[in-house]
Design a protein around this motif. Structure first.
Motif, PDB file in Angstrom:
ATOM      1  N   ARG A  30       0.818  -1.225   0.000  1.00 13.89           N
ATOM      2  CA  ARG A  30       0.000   0.000   0.000  1.00 13.89           C
ATOM      3  C   ARG A  30       0.845   1.266   0.000  1.00 13.89           C
ATOM      4  NH1 ARG A  30      -5.268  -1.764   1.890  1.00 13.89           N
ATOM      5  NH2 ARG A  30      -5.874   0.367   2.305  1.00 13.89           N
ATOM      6  N   CYS A 179     -12.467   3.977   3.682  1.00 13.08           N
ATOM      7  CA  CYS A 179     -11.219   3.187   3.646  1.00 13.08           C
ATOM      8  C   CYS A 179     -11.414   1.948   4.513  1.00 13.08           C
ATOM      9  CB  CYS A 179     -10.045   3.976   4.208  1.00 13.08           C
ATOM     10  SG  CYS A 179      -9.602   5.395   3.214  1.00 13.08           S
ATOM     11  N   GLU A 357      -9.179  -3.000  -4.052  1.00 12.58           N
ATOM     12  CA  GLU A 357      -9.134  -1.899  -3.084  1.00 12.58           C
ATOM     13  C   GLU A 357      -8.909  -0.545  -3.752  1.00 12.58           C
ATOM     14  OE1 GLU A 357     -10.020  -2.227  -0.126  1.00 12.58           O
ATOM     15  OE2 GLU A 357      -9.773  -4.370   0.247  1.00 12.58           O
ATOM     16  N   ALA A 359      -9.323   2.859  -4.841  1.00 13.34           N
ATOM     17  CA  ALA A 359     -10.353   3.803  -4.380  1.00 13.34           C
ATOM     18  C   ALA A 359     -11.213   4.305  -5.540  1.00 13.34           C
ATOM     19  CB  ALA A 359      -9.692   4.972  -3.664  1.00 13.34           C
ATOM     20  N   THR A 612      -5.209   3.310  -2.752  1.00  9.24           N
ATOM     21  CA  THR A 612      -6.421   3.451  -1.949  1.00  9.24           C
ATOM     22  C   THR A 612      -6.821   4.903  -1.720  1.00  9.24           C
ATOM     23  OG1 THR A 612      -5.138   3.340   0.077  1.00  9.24           O
ATOM     24  CG2 THR A 612      -5.977   1.260  -0.775  1.00  9.24           C
TER      25      THR A 612
END
Ligand code: F6R
Length: 614
Positions: A30, A179, A357, A359, A612
């Motif tokens: 991430r 999130c 994931e 966004a 994300t």
């Protein structure tokens, strides 16, 4: 972006600092710009932050013998503020009474910062996150949960946060909006684990739940209390997670990227496994909860995705249209969400995301769902947010993709999209013979992939000739055009060389002005149907002194007289299937160039595996 991890020790001998470092290593996909950790020791916040990857923080934690019973930690992908120790998380209030880690973006941070600054509060970082720490502290009146509750409605944007306060050394507070944040209780030790991704709980058996938007939780070793923004206590149902520890190694390859390129005969086979129905000339998906009747009624397809997944969608568009005869739109998710999209009745939405994931893709799907269209997701990572949003999720089964640059997930996406196109086409006009023929091409893919990979030495050799070019065009026609977009992205991403994917026929409308001996063109000639047209486009480049490397099907020797170099790939039986072997050719070419340039291949600069934030 960023990854959050937290741990409260109860029955185990685990040092929370070590548990957090271990968790951060699993969350490094991430972001890996900086990392940090905080706990409470003798009534004070103790914290370490380092620039760079988690292993640097790990060394510092070990050198300082950091031993904690409770900790929060963070791995950062910089959004607001440069990559410095000061901007690394955790962030504190002025007195360093609290420490906070954050994933997401606070959109109104400047406004909050202005208000707090005029109240005399001093900021030390350039981040949006720091406003949350100061705002909570501003509202703090002895009750930390109430301070969080007061703060949340004032924040605009997306966030998952975890914080500790020196006056409350037994608890971690967490909150989220937009999130993911999972909380797990270990079955054996009753230790508490908190993470941006439940997959980071690997190696344990836990009861897990996710916080939903605008919920916060007060987590201690004894209780987990969840509240909504109005302070009303909520009840959560738990999911049992048994995540086996899987040691993921490079299997002797120099990089995960190379290992994952080589895995593709197998990963594509896994994508196809159990889904080919030769008898009925169609595909079957156990996970698909949409009826054949609904698929038959589909009159439009809308594909939402980003990056490589978007390129897979662009290739699939051509297959959906030519095989299933359904008008298909492919939208870059970050664009889709901010225009007023028209989604007609009987539209099937397909969201493609390796991580599940991203966004932008999640937000686009939420937007699309407002039209009540059914959403099918294609994901690789189990339990991802996208799979929770979609009606059905088709799993890529590619296995963990560790390298930030996507390779095997991309070809698995293509494989699955082909099967989905076949399934839908068979509910419509495609006859049994057509379905069977399509399946036999798909079955042949494994051989084609292996044949391309066996040419790795040729890619390596030619990479050494082309690695000195500072600019590239990747050009092709029809199916090869989006394949070129993907190949150009691979080169940009891992070698940091500027590359553009372009439709070959479009070069004459402007970009041909760039052609010179200093710009290399890589021609993707896998679309046999337009081969002769492509040759003319290449002649136009050759006449202007542009060096050309071609990837072409065996037997198409006319190419030899035009290009400087050629790598022959297995002869294509049918154009729609060429993107898989040709994109692997692009991956190998980019890999060997990056090797020569000495870049950080598995974790290229400025990137993260899972994006994300918007
Ligand atoms: C490129 C790459 C990215 C991702 C993009 C979407 O190699 O990996 O472009 O494809 O960030 O990610 P997912 O598929 O996880 O939504």
């Amino acid at each position: 972006m960023c990854g959050i991890y937290g741990h409260i020790k109860k029955g185990s001998k685990t040092n929370s600092a070590i548990a957090c470092i271990d968790g951060l290593k699993r969350l490094e996909y991430r972001g890996y710009d900086s990392a940090g950790i905080a706990g409470i020791h003798q009534g004070k916040i103790v914290s370490y932050k380092t620039v760079g990857k988690v292993r640097t923080l790990d060394r510092v934690v070990q050198d300082n013998n950091l031993d904690l019973k409770m900790a929060i930690a963070h791995t950062r992908w910089a959004t607001h503020g440069s990559i410095t120790e000061l901007n690394a998380h955790p962030h504190f209030d002025e007195e360093k009474a609290l420490a906070l880690v954050h994933n997401g973006i606070i959109e109104n941070y400047q406004k909050i910062k202005k208000t707090l600054t005029s109240a005399g509060i001093k900021f030390i970082s350039e981040t949006d996150t720091e406003v949350i720490s100061h705002l909570i502290s501003f509202h703090y009146n002895g009750d930390i949960a109430k301070a969080v509750e007061k703060t949340l409605p004032e924040l605009e944007g997306s966030f998952a946060i975890a914080l500790i306060h020196k006056d409350h050394p037994d608890r971690i507070l967490v909150a989220t909006r937009g999130c993911p944040l999972a909380i797990g209780v270990c079955h054996d030790s009753k230790d508490i684990y908190i993470s941006s991704d439940s997959n980071a709980f690997t190696g344990r058996s836990l009861d897990v739940f996710y916080l939903h938007d605008d919920e916060y939780a007060v987590v201690t070793e004894a209780t987990i209390e969840v509240y909504n923004m109005a302070g009303i206590k909520l009840t959560k149902s738990l999911e049992v997670l048994n995540l086996e520890e899987k040691f993921i190694s490079k299997d002797g390859y120099e990089h995960f990227l190379l290992k994952e390129i080589h895995e593709q005969p197998l990963s594509v086979e896994r994508a196809l496994h159990g889904r080919l129905d030769f008898k009925n000339g169609t595909a079957n998906f156990e996970e698909l909860s949409l009826s054949d009747d609904l698929l038959k009624k589909t009159t439009r397809i809308l594909i939402l995705a980003c990056g490589s997944s978007y390129h897979a969608g662009c290739i699939a568009k051509q297959i959906f249209e030519s095989l299933a005869k359904i008008p298909t739109e492919v939208e870059i998710a970050s664009e889709f969400r901010y225009r007023n999209p028209i989604i007609l009745e009987n539209t099937l939405v397909i969201a493609i995301s390796q991580s599940g994931e991203t966004a932008d893709t999640l937000a686009a799907v939420k937007e699309a769902k407002r039209s009540n269209s059914p959403v099918i997701a294609l994901c690789n990572v189990k339990r991802s947010s996208l799979s929770r949003l979609a009606k059905s999720t088709l799993w890529l089964n590619a296995g963990p993709e560790i390298s930030v640059c996507s390779t095997k997930a991309f070809t698995s996406q293509l494989s699955l999209l082909m099967l989905l196109a076949l399934k839908i086409a068979r509910t419509k006009d495609l006859d049994l013979a057509g379905g069977k023929a399509f399946l036999s091409h798909i079955e042949n893919l494994g051989k084609q992939i292996s044949a391309v990979i066996s040419k790795a030495p040729e890619f390596k050799l030619l990479a050494s000739k082309y690695a000195s070019f500072k600019q590239f065009f990747f050009i092709g026609r029809n199916y090869m055009y989006p394949t070129c977009l993907e190949a150009a992205l691979k080169l940009k991403e891992i070698s940091y060389i500027n590359a553009s994917g372009y439709p070959a026929g479009e070069m004459k409308h402007g970009p041909i002005a760039l052609i010179s001996k200093d710009l290399a063109t890589v021609a993707f000639c896998g679309n046999v149907h337009t081969f002769d047209k492509l040759l003319s486009n290449l002649m136009e480049i050759k006449s202007r002194g542009g060096p050309i490397l071609a990837f072409a099907p065996e037997g198409y020797n006319e190419i030899l007289g035009i290009t400087d170099d050629v790598i022959f790939l297995p002869k294509q039986i049918s154009d729609p299937f060429a993107p898989i072997p040709y994109s692997i050719a692009g991956q190998l070419f980019a890999y060997y160039i990056a090797i020569l340039l000495g870049t950080d291949i598995d974790q290229p600069r400025n990137l993260a595996k899972s994006v994300t934030v918007e």
